[in-house]
Design a protein around this motif. Sequence first.
Motif, PDB file in Angstrom:
ATOM      1  N   ARG A  99      11.469  -7.008  -4.563  1.00 18.76           N
ATOM      2  CA  ARG A  99      10.832  -5.717  -4.348  1.00 18.76           C
ATOM      3  C   ARG A  99       9.827  -5.419  -5.459  1.00 18.76           C
ATOM      4  NH1 ARG A  99      12.148  -0.163  -5.146  1.00 18.76           N
ATOM      5  NH2 ARG A  99      11.462   1.121  -3.382  1.00 18.76           N
ATOM      6  N   GLU A 107       0.375  -2.168  -6.540  1.00 17.64           N
ATOM      7  CA  GLU A 107      -0.246  -1.337  -7.581  1.00 17.64           C
ATOM      8  C   GLU A 107      -1.533  -1.967  -8.097  1.00 17.64           C
ATOM      9  OE1 GLU A 107       2.778   1.260  -9.953  1.00 17.64           O
ATOM     10  OE2 GLU A 107       3.446  -0.818 -10.032  1.00 17.64           O
ATOM     11  N   LEU A 111      -3.077   0.675  -4.478  1.00 16.25           N
ATOM     12  CA  LEU A 111      -2.610   1.436  -3.320  1.00 16.25           C
ATOM     13  C   LEU A 111      -1.873   2.694  -3.758  1.00 16.25           C
ATOM     14  CD1 LEU A 111      -1.072  -1.444  -1.138  1.00 16.25           C
ATOM     15  CD2 LEU A 111      -3.434  -0.639  -1.235  1.00 16.25           C
ATOM     16  N   ARG A 113       1.501   4.101  -6.442  1.00 19.09           N
ATOM     17  CA  ARG A 113       2.890   3.660  -6.587  1.00 19.09           C
ATOM     18  C   ARG A 113       3.725   3.979  -5.341  1.00 19.09           C
ATOM     19  NH1 ARG A 113       5.916   1.187 -10.041  1.00 19.09           N
ATOM     20  NH2 ARG A 113       8.096   1.711 -10.314  1.00 19.09           N
ATOM     21  N   THR A 115       2.828   4.480  -2.158  1.00 20.23           N
ATOM     22  CA  THR A 115       2.483   3.622  -1.025  1.00 20.23           C
ATOM     23  C   THR A 115       2.949   2.188  -1.267  1.00 20.23           C
ATOM     24  OG1 THR A 115       0.520   4.981  -0.698  1.00 20.23           O
ATOM     25  CG2 THR A 115       0.568   2.878   0.467  1.00 20.23           C
ATOM     26  N   ALA A 118       6.634   1.975  -0.519  1.00 21.63           N
ATOM     27  CA  ALA A 118       6.896   2.038   0.922  1.00 21.63           C
ATOM     28  C   ALA A 118       6.501   0.732   1.602  1.00 21.63           C
ATOM     29  CB  ALA A 118       6.132   3.216   1.533  1.00 21.63           C
ATOM     30  N   ARG A 119       5.369   0.211   1.175  1.00 22.32           N
ATOM     31  CA  ARG A 119       4.868  -1.037   1.767  1.00 22.32           C
ATOM     32  C   ARG A 119       5.804  -2.200   1.408  1.00 22.32           C
ATOM     33  NH1 ARG A 119       2.936  -3.533   5.638  1.00 22.32           N
ATOM     34  NH2 ARG A 119       1.308  -5.068   5.281  1.00 22.32           N
ATOM     35  N   ASP A 121       9.051  -2.039   0.864  1.00 26.19           N
ATOM     36  CA  ASP A 121      10.260  -1.949   1.697  1.00 26.19           C
ATOM     37  C   ASP A 121       9.978  -2.395   3.123  1.00 26.19           C
ATOM     38  OD1 ASP A 121      11.844  -1.055  -0.381  1.00 26.19           O
ATOM     39  OD2 ASP A 121      11.294   1.041  -0.055  1.00 26.19           O
ATOM     40  N   GLU A 122       8.813  -2.016   3.617  1.00 31.55           N
ATOM     41  CA  GLU A 122       8.424  -2.408   4.968  1.00 31.55           C
ATOM     42  C   GLU A 122       8.342  -3.932   5.087  1.00 31.55           C
ATOM     43  OE1 GLU A 122       5.162  -0.534   7.896  1.00 31.55           O
ATOM     44  OE2 GLU A 122       4.286  -1.439   6.134  1.00 31.55           O
ATOM     45  N   THR A 125      11.686  -5.775   4.986  1.00 35.02           N
ATOM     46  CA  THR A 125      12.318  -5.724   6.306  1.00 35.02           C
ATOM     47  C   THR A 125      11.689  -6.750   7.239  1.00 35.02           C
ATOM     48  OG1 THR A 125      12.587  -3.356   5.969  1.00 35.02           O
ATOM     49  CG2 THR A 125      12.955  -4.192   8.195  1.00 35.02           C
TER      50      THR A 125
ATOM     51  N   MET B   1      16.838   2.538   3.057  1.00 32.03           N
ATOM     52  CA  MET B   1      15.725   1.591   3.001  1.00 32.03           C
ATOM     53  C   MET B   1      15.428   0.982   4.359  1.00 32.03           C
ATOM     54  SD  MET B   1      15.662  -0.708  -0.388  1.00 32.03           S
ATOM     55  CE  MET B   1      16.507   0.089  -1.728  1.00 32.03           C
ATOM     56  N   THR B   4      12.653   2.174   7.196  1.00 36.36           N
ATOM     57  CA  THR B   4      11.270   1.761   7.398  1.00 36.36           C
ATOM     58  C   THR B   4      11.105   0.952   8.682  1.00 36.36           C
ATOM     59  OG1 THR B   4      11.773  -0.038   5.909  1.00 36.36           O
ATOM     60  CG2 THR B   4      10.452   1.768   5.025  1.00 36.36           C
ATOM     61  N   VAL B  10       3.501   1.740   7.412  1.00 40.76           N
ATOM     62  CA  VAL B  10       2.944   2.347   6.212  1.00 40.76           C
ATOM     63  C   VAL B  10       1.430   2.172   6.233  1.00 40.76           C
ATOM     64  CG1 VAL B  10       2.848   2.197   3.698  1.00 40.76           C
ATOM     65  CG2 VAL B  10       5.025   1.863   4.900  1.00 40.76           C
ATOM     66  N   VAL B  11       0.743   3.291   6.038  1.00 47.72           N
ATOM     67  CA  VAL B  11      -0.723   3.242   6.041  1.00 47.72           C
ATOM     68  C   VAL B  11      -1.209   3.019   4.612  1.00 47.72           C
ATOM     69  CG1 VAL B  11      -2.830   4.521   6.541  1.00 47.72           C
ATOM     70  CG2 VAL B  11      -0.811   4.803   8.002  1.00 47.72           C
ATOM     71  N   PRO B  13      -4.409   2.907   1.889  1.00 47.22           N
ATOM     72  CA  PRO B  13      -5.756   3.487   1.822  1.00 47.22           C
ATOM     73  C   PRO B  13      -6.826   2.432   2.107  1.00 47.22           C
ATOM     74  CG  PRO B  13      -4.720   3.395  -0.367  1.00 47.22           C
ATOM     75  CD  PRO B  13      -3.689   3.006   0.620  1.00 47.22           C
ATOM     76  N   ARG B  18      -9.790   2.766  -2.735  1.00 49.33           N
ATOM     77  CA  ARG B  18      -8.876   2.273  -3.768  1.00 49.33           C
ATOM     78  C   ARG B  18      -9.587   2.294  -5.115  1.00 49.33           C
ATOM     79  NH1 ARG B  18      -7.029  -3.009  -0.323  1.00 49.33           N
ATOM     80  NH2 ARG B  18      -6.388  -1.854   1.539  1.00 49.33           N
ATOM     81  N   VAL B  28       0.425  -1.742 -15.673  1.00 51.20           N
ATOM     82  CA  VAL B  28       1.233  -2.477 -14.694  1.00 51.20           C
ATOM     83  C   VAL B  28       1.632  -3.843 -15.276  1.00 51.20           C
ATOM     84  CG1 VAL B  28       1.247  -3.560 -12.408  1.00 51.20           C
ATOM     85  CG2 VAL B  28       0.183  -1.320 -12.714  1.00 51.20           C
TER      86      VAL B  28
END
Lengths: 326, 282
Positions: A99, A107, A111, A113, A115, A118-119, A121-122, A125, B1, B4, B10-11, B13, B18, B28
Amino acid sequence: MTTPTSAAIEVHDLVKRYGDKAALDGVSFDVPRGTVCGLLGPNGAGKTTAVRILTTLAEADAGVATVAGIDVAADPAGVRRRIGLAAQDATVDGLLTGRENLIMIGELHHLGRRTSQARADELLTQFDLVDAGGRLAKTYSGGMRRRLDLAATLVARPEILFLDEPTTGLDPRARNELWDVLETLVGDGATILLTTQYLEEADRLADDIVVVDRGRVIARGDARGLKRQVGGAQAFVTVIDPARLGAVADMMQRVTGAEPGIDPEGRSVTVPTEGGPRVISQLADALADAGVEVEDIGLRQPSLDDVFLTLTGEHIADDAPVEVPS
Amino acid sequence: MTTTSVAAPVVVPPVAERRGNFLADSWVVARRSLIHMRRQPEALADATLQPVMFVLLFAYVFGGAIAVDGGDYREFLMGGIFAQTIVFGAFGVAIALASDRTNGAIDRFRSLPMARGAVLGGHAAANLLRSLIPIALMSVCGLIVGWRINDGFGKAVGGFALMIAFSFAMIWVGVLMGTLLPSVEAVQGVGFTTIFPVTFIASTFVPISTLPGVLRTIAEWNPVTSMSEALRQLFGNPSGDFGADPAWSLQHPVAYTLIWIVGIVAVCAPLAIRAYQRSVAG
């Protein structure tokens, strides 16, 4: 600037030298949007060099390459925003969890943090890595690492994917699993340039195949056309007693109607056939009736070596230039 | 979790929206480096066990044989050990960068739309934080063996600030090493044979007046000496005998050290960034 009508990837007369060896010696091809192009060739053919130039990791000595309509030499940053790269050795970070790997990539694509999480986790899956998502990537199996690497290339929903030998080094089961994943991507309409040493892989995934050898394009076309050129599948029989090779060859000619080839060293006879498994059962019956002791019998899909043999009249060269990544 | 899987996709940008910048991207990368350090405590040995070991070895094994005019050897020792450990700090970042390069992480970063220099900046930031570990550990260890701050709070703060500044400079030496040298093994080999002697031809462990002829001249102008002496001065510890007519660098160790810090960063940082960018062409 992106021009919507242009091809996703256009490569024109690309040249790259390492010392006095040309890794790429005037390569041209293009990949239309929404299609999958397989760059097929043996080790050292220049596949990885081409991918490195297209993904801005290396600069060409001559020629022009555009990705998503952007010249890679003029605007590498613009290219990087629009691509995903899965390098040959699955460069996931072993000391981060699956993850964390995905979030970091999100990052660095800016995008945000939220998003990115979420991305991540998506994608976990989608790639069947939910349970492994909290574990360090160094504990993953080869197949899982490749899946994570592939997921990482998709984080920012790139326009174009580059997959450099995505299944090299995987066992057959993991390879099949990864092919299923890739086929889903292909079905979703992704634009992909993938490199491979396996004709079977290119056949299964690619719309177009570009065959490269020693830095040059030696053939291109769809898998069916290429296979037709090579001659499709071959039936083979390996006998215990080399003295029976002649008799077996006669038998195989009778059954298939084609001219067989005898390999005395391998104690085997091969013959091109389009008859499929039925030919094998006919052959097996004939061999049993004649009392020939058989070590192995079956159908073989043409290999990359067969393609090369047909296209160049030579086996894959052992002295092919070695690819030098940076 | 698992929600999802049923939620809407998930969209992300669009590309044009960006926005990244050097600081955010560096952070980071720095966070990743810090996680690496936490999950690989054995790789922290040079910042934890090693300085403590040096304090104990020199305080108890060699200390009895080395005399320092006008004070206690253990008080003399600490300035030198601080300086040496900070110089060795170049290794950690050099090894981290070299291994990132050999295992493909740098290629991964390069294929991403990151700000220029953020990979190096992130490594440098994480290692600056890392350098606080040995400074804190050695201070505690020094206090236990008998080292004291004798010249007031203000100067002591200056001493610690100088250590952090010197760490920052040495980290850029390490970044340059990690960018230029081809492998982790090369970093260890080249680093050991060049940096190790530099920390010994100095007043790190022995008073400078005990060194013979040429070595003494080298030591007088060695920034490891001036760093050691600057700390001894700022913490009010004994310096030992400088001999007659000491060099300017010994009379003004803080100023001389600051000049080196500025010089090292001004030379190494641009060279490292250029070497990093240029390796793209390869």
